[in-house]
Write an enzyme that holds these catalytic residues in place. Structure first.
Site, short mmCIF file in Angstrom:
data_model
loop_
_atom_site.label_atom_id
_atom_site.label_comp_id
_atom_site.label_asym_id
_atom_site.label_seq_id
_atom_site.Cartn_x
_atom_site.Cartn_y
_atom_site.Cartn_z
N HIS A 6 0.79 -1.15 -0.10
CA HIS A 6 0.14 0.01 0.17
C HIS A 6 0.76 1.43 -0.04
CE1 HIS A 6 -3.35 2.41 1.51
NE2 HIS A 6 -2.45 3.37 1.87
N GLU A 7 1.89 1.17 0.79
CA GLU A 7 2.69 2.49 0.88
C GLU A 7 3.59 2.61 -0.28
OE1 GLU A 7 1.83 4.41 3.03
OE2 GLU A 7 0.83 3.09 4.37
N HIS A 25 1.95 4.48 -2.91
CA HIS A 25 2.19 6.14 -2.91
C HIS A 25 3.57 6.36 -3.22
CE1 HIS A 25 -1.60 6.38 -0.84
NE2 HIS A 25 -1.24 5.77 0.24
#
Length: 453
Positions: A24-25, A28
């Site tokens: 998920h990170e 980004h």
């Protein structure tokens, strides 16, 4: 052996969720770097650093408390012209450092100023073109949507693999007049379904009336029965009223009389909400129906999941409140109540250690659990409220709308949207999320749900 399998199930689930958080990170980080933003940190977990490694300008690492993760992108908050005064000093290497000092007082303005100061305290002069707030709005959307999109993609890939091979197996009553396959001995609360009867449990109406396995139910209170779903509706609507049940037993018609009892039950397989309905205590003969499909089928199923998840998010605060009530012993915990990663780990452990179930089915359950958590995490992060990713996406879209309207009407460029002004809202939402997380963890420890429930 059972304890070992339970532990392995829990560890596999927790590891999968941590990997999902890390990805998920990365969702980004990768586009942020691609668009030129400065990303000094990528971490899984919170608290003291357990391990880290510097690669380029980014520090990658793991922290002690595995309850989330974060990626630090410099310049998320723009400087506030009215609220902040920027000044330049120099660090020990002689590098110019842009610092921000507060020039306002007041509770909310001070909160905002503190956040800006923390954001800008060590922004160096050569970082001016690497600040997130200066990115075009569409790049901001891609960066912030990258994280939850990764989670939804993980869910999609897992579901695709399952649906394309094993498919969705559903259990349905054999068509026609229902033939009794099971007669309950007692009335057990829905939240405790699967446990043994106790002396305090009332006898099930079907058992008290003498209904037997193999009986074919042909009528209820004079209404001819054609299929199981019709019988279910009539029983639920009967509340605690008199029930005259027509049967065919060993080829001969017979009749029994009882009173259905009222108890809280889910009203359908698609709606786990407990409602007070009539209860008889029988189950029909069933068959397994398998449906498989590829990409389009998976997208269709995830479309249904999206609707269900949006509805669940709308009722999440109320359901968490109900979990709090259950913790205090004021009510039973509903079988459809949300769970934390602790509850998910418990489900994984129970599934892995259930040796009565085929290994393949246990693995499928674990994969489905991981996919479901990823899907919920992705959908939750799209909620348009700070500090969630959806809040930043909403800010970028509002910036695009505002600037577009300014160009359309020949007005001056209104500039970047100042999401810092919404920080008081973000703090309230963040506190609510923290409280809900703590309540769910306590609920999973004190009044846990089990797979049998």
């Amino acid at each position: 052996m059972t304890a070992l399998l339970y532990t392995l199930g829990v560890l596999a689930f927790v590891l999968a969720i941590l990997v999902s958080i890390g990805l998920h990170e990365l969702g980004h980080l990768v586009p942020a770097k691609k668009f030129g933003a400065k990303v000094p940190q990528w971490f899984i977990g919170f608290g003291p650093t357990v391990w880290s490694r510097q690669i380029g300008e980014t520090e990658y690492g793991v922290k002690a408390i595995p309850l989330g993760g974060y990626v630090k992108i410099v310049g998320m908050l723009p400087p506030g012209a009215e609220e902040l005064v920027e000044e330049t000093t120099y660090d020990e290497d002689g590098e110019p450092v842009h610092r921000v000092r507060r020039s306002n007082t007041g509770m909310f303005t001070q909160l905002i100023s503190d956040a800006r100061a923390a954001e800008w305290e060590y922004v160096k002069e050569h970082d001016a073109d690497k600040l997130f707030y200066r990115l075009p709005w569409w790049q901001k959307v891609i960066v912030m949507a990258g994280g939850p999109t990764v989670n939804i993609t993980i869910a999609f890939l897992i579901f695709l693999g399952i649906f394309a091979t094993v498919g969705i197996k559903t259990q349905e009553a054999v068509p026609g007049q229902p033939v009794v396959d099971y007669v309950a001995d007692c009335v057990v609360p829905a939240s405790e379904s699967g446990r043994e009867c106790t002396e305090d449990d009332p006898v099930a109406p079907a058992r008290a009336s003498g209904i037997r396995v193999g009986d074919r139910i042909v009528s209820l209170n004079g209404t001819e029965i054609e299929e199981w779903s019709q019988l279910q509706e009539l029983i639920r609507a009967n509340d605690d009223g008199r029930a005259v049940i027509g049967l065919v037993r060993d080829g001969k018609p017979t009749e029994v009389t009882t009173n259905t009892t009222v108890t809280a039950r889910p009203t359908s397989a698609d709606d786990a909400t407990l409602r007070q309905v009539g209860f008889l205590g029988v189950s029909p003969r069933t068959r397994i129906v398998t449906e498989t499909g590829g990409v389009l089928f998976t997208l269709e199923q995830m479309g249904h999941m999206t609707v269900d998840t949006v509805q669940a998010l709308g009722t999440l605060p109320l359901k968490v409140y109900d979990v709090g009530q259950a913790i205090l012993g004021l009510e039973e915990r509903a079988i459809d109540s949300p769970v934390s990663i602790v509850g998910g780990g418990r489900f994984a452990g129970e599934a892995a250690s259930d040796t009565s179930v085929d290994v393949t089915d246990r693995l499928l359950f674990l994969l489905t659990l991981i996919a479901s958590f990823n899907f919920f995490i992705g959908m939750f992060n799209f909620v348009p409220l700070l500090p969630l990713d959806g809040g930043h996406i909403a800010g970028a879209l509002f910036e695009a709308l505002r600037r577009g309207l300014a160009r359309l009407f020949g007005r001056p460029d209104p500039g970047h949207v100042d999401v810092a002004k919404l920080l008081p809202v973000a703090y309230v939402v963040g506190l609510a999320m923290l409280v809900m997380g703590v309540v769910l963890i306590l609920g999973d420890l004190i009044v846990p749900l089990h797979l049998a429930g």
